[in-house]
Design a protein around this motif. Sequence first.
Motif, PDB file in Angstrom:
ATOM      1  N   VAL A 180       0.858  -1.189   0.000  1.00 28.83           N
ATOM      2  CA  VAL A 180       0.000   0.000   0.000  1.00 28.83           C
ATOM      3  C   VAL A 180       0.894   1.238   0.000  1.00 28.83           C
ATOM      4  N   PRO A 181       0.720   2.152  -0.958  1.00 24.92           N
ATOM      5  CA  PRO A 181       1.599   3.323  -1.025  1.00 24.92           C
ATOM      6  C   PRO A 181       1.443   4.238   0.184  1.00 24.92           C
ATOM      7  N   ASP A 182       2.515   4.955   0.483  1.00 25.47           N
ATOM      8  CA  ASP A 182       2.524   5.820   1.661  1.00 25.47           C
ATOM      9  C   ASP A 182       1.426   6.870   1.630  1.00 25.47           C
ATOM     10  N   ASP A 183       1.000   7.293   0.429  1.00 27.72           N
ATOM     11  CA  ASP A 183       0.000   8.367   0.334  1.00 27.72           C
ATOM     12  C   ASP A 183      -1.432   7.842   0.302  1.00 27.72           C
ATOM     13  N   PHE A 184      -1.651   6.607   0.744  1.00 29.57           N
ATOM     14  CA  PHE A 184      -2.996   6.031   0.689  1.00 29.57           C
ATOM     15  C   PHE A 184      -3.987   6.860   1.517  1.00 29.57           C
ATOM     16  N   TYR A 185      -3.586   7.277   2.722  1.00 31.31           N
ATOM     17  CA  TYR A 185      -4.505   8.072   3.543  1.00 31.31           C
ATOM     18  C   TYR A 185      -4.754   9.445   2.917  1.00 31.31           C
ATOM     19  N   GLN A 186      -3.782   9.965   2.185  1.00 32.39           N
ATOM     20  CA  GLN A 186      -4.021  11.219   1.475  1.00 32.39           C
ATOM     21  C   GLN A 186      -5.042  11.015   0.364  1.00 32.39           C
ATOM     22  N   ARG A 187      -4.958   9.885  -0.322  1.00 30.96           N
ATOM     23  CA  ARG A 187      -5.975   9.567  -1.334  1.00 30.96           C
ATOM     24  C   ARG A 187      -7.349   9.479  -0.697  1.00 30.96           C
ATOM     25  N   LEU A 188      -7.420   8.886   0.482  1.00 31.64           N
ATOM     26  CA  LEU A 188      -8.690   8.803   1.198  1.00 31.64           C
ATOM     27  C   LEU A 188      -9.186  10.195   1.565  1.00 31.64           C
ATOM     28  N   ALA A 189      -8.293  11.049   2.033  1.00 30.12           N
ATOM     29  CA  ALA A 189      -8.684  12.416   2.400  1.00 30.12           C
ATOM     30  C   ALA A 189      -9.231  13.174   1.197  1.00 30.12           C
ATOM     31  N   ASP A 190      -8.592  13.001   0.048  1.00 39.89           N
ATOM     32  CA  ASP A 190      -9.069  13.680  -1.158  1.00 39.89           C
ATOM     33  C   ASP A 190     -10.454  13.167  -1.562  1.00 39.89           C
ATOM     34  N   LEU A 191     -10.665  11.857  -1.452  1.00 39.40           N
ATOM     35  CA  LEU A 191     -11.967  11.272  -1.770  1.00 39.40           C
ATOM     36  C   LEU A 191     -13.047  11.820  -0.843  1.00 39.40           C
ATOM     37  N   LEU A 192     -12.767  11.827   0.454  1.00 35.96           N
ATOM     38  CA  LEU A 192     -13.761  12.295   1.414  1.00 35.96           C
ATOM     39  C   LEU A 192     -13.974  13.805   1.316  1.00 35.96           C
ATOM     40  N   GLY A 193     -12.936  14.524   0.900  1.00 34.02           N
ATOM     41  CA  GLY A 193     -13.093  15.959   0.691  1.00 34.02           C
ATOM     42  C   GLY A 193     -14.124  16.254  -0.388  1.00 34.02           C
ATOM     43  N   GLU A 194     -14.122  15.445  -1.443  1.00 28.76           N
ATOM     44  CA  GLU A 194     -15.121  15.614  -2.503  1.00 28.76           C
ATOM     45  C   GLU A 194     -16.526  15.324  -1.988  1.00 28.76           C
ATOM     46  N   LEU A 195     -16.638  14.464  -0.972  1.00 37.01           N
ATOM     47  CA  LEU A 195     -17.936  14.113  -0.397  1.00 37.01           C
ATOM     48  C   LEU A 195     -18.295  15.007   0.791  1.00 37.01           C
TER      49      LEU A 195
END
Length: 315
Positions: A144-159
């Motif tokens: 799992v890449p180190d920026d996985f939680y950042q990807r999650l944050a970006d997804l939830l930011g859109e929501l």
Amino acid sequence: MSIVTLTMNPAMDIAASTAVVRPTDKMRCTTPRFDPGGGGINVARTVVALGESVTAVFPIGGPEGIQLAELVRVTGVPMRTVSVSEPTRQSLSVTDESCGAQYRFVFPGPRLSSAEQHRCLVEVERAAGAARLVVASGSLPPGVPDDFYQRLADLLGELDIPLIVDTAGAPLHALRRGIRLLKPSVRELSDLVGHALPDRGSQLAAARDLIVNGVTEIVVLSLGSAGALLVTAENEEYFAPIRSTVASGIGAGDAMVGGLAVGLLREYALGDAVRLGIAAATAALATPGTQPGEPGRITELFGTLTAPERSGVWT
């Protein structure tokens, strides 16, 4: 409306004790205790103990994963699982009865493919449709890449769904934006900034830099036995600890995050949300394994912490 937790690297936590820990010798242990483990799962158990609804999202693999899911079910935590090809990890803690020291052995976990990682995000997105808050807690497994939680944050930011993150090491370093609340320990924050944080002035400065740089809106810095420090763009507040007998330190930090999440869900003032987190963590210290604190004890401790003399703004 509920809370959703994500545990990317869950574990079957095995705990036992032995008369004395020494090298080479066989050490006869007590009957092991099995608990569902991993940051987000532990957070979810505290949320349930406090009477709020939650959904735990986590990957499972192999017989260990099936056993983990069953243990989560027994705790009363609703879940969404993602099947993965490699087996779920186990973690081991052994207490030396001669001195009370606890030795913790943590293994890396299964390697998740890109497709398996994507399915975890999909399950969070589905569960978050009825949620007011998401908590991502714990380490990331291999692959799992180190920026996985950042990807999650970006997804939830859109929501437009706020995210609490509790992690360390490379995943913490990779966070750049969009976090509502970040809960590092002093050691984790020191590692992030690259130098020691020996006093509250340096701790406050490091925490506020994260806010100024747009990584997070709120930092709750866990000081361990010294309490906690709440930092926002405008204010800071220090919270003294409650002294407590320690049966097991495993999962206490996760219990703190669970209390914080419930406080935010209930729209408590930030200071009271931190107090609920400290109460939940302190109550968890008195329970075996990763078991959350007793609800009545959490309530009692929360009442103690809301007494005016127990906290104050630090300047």
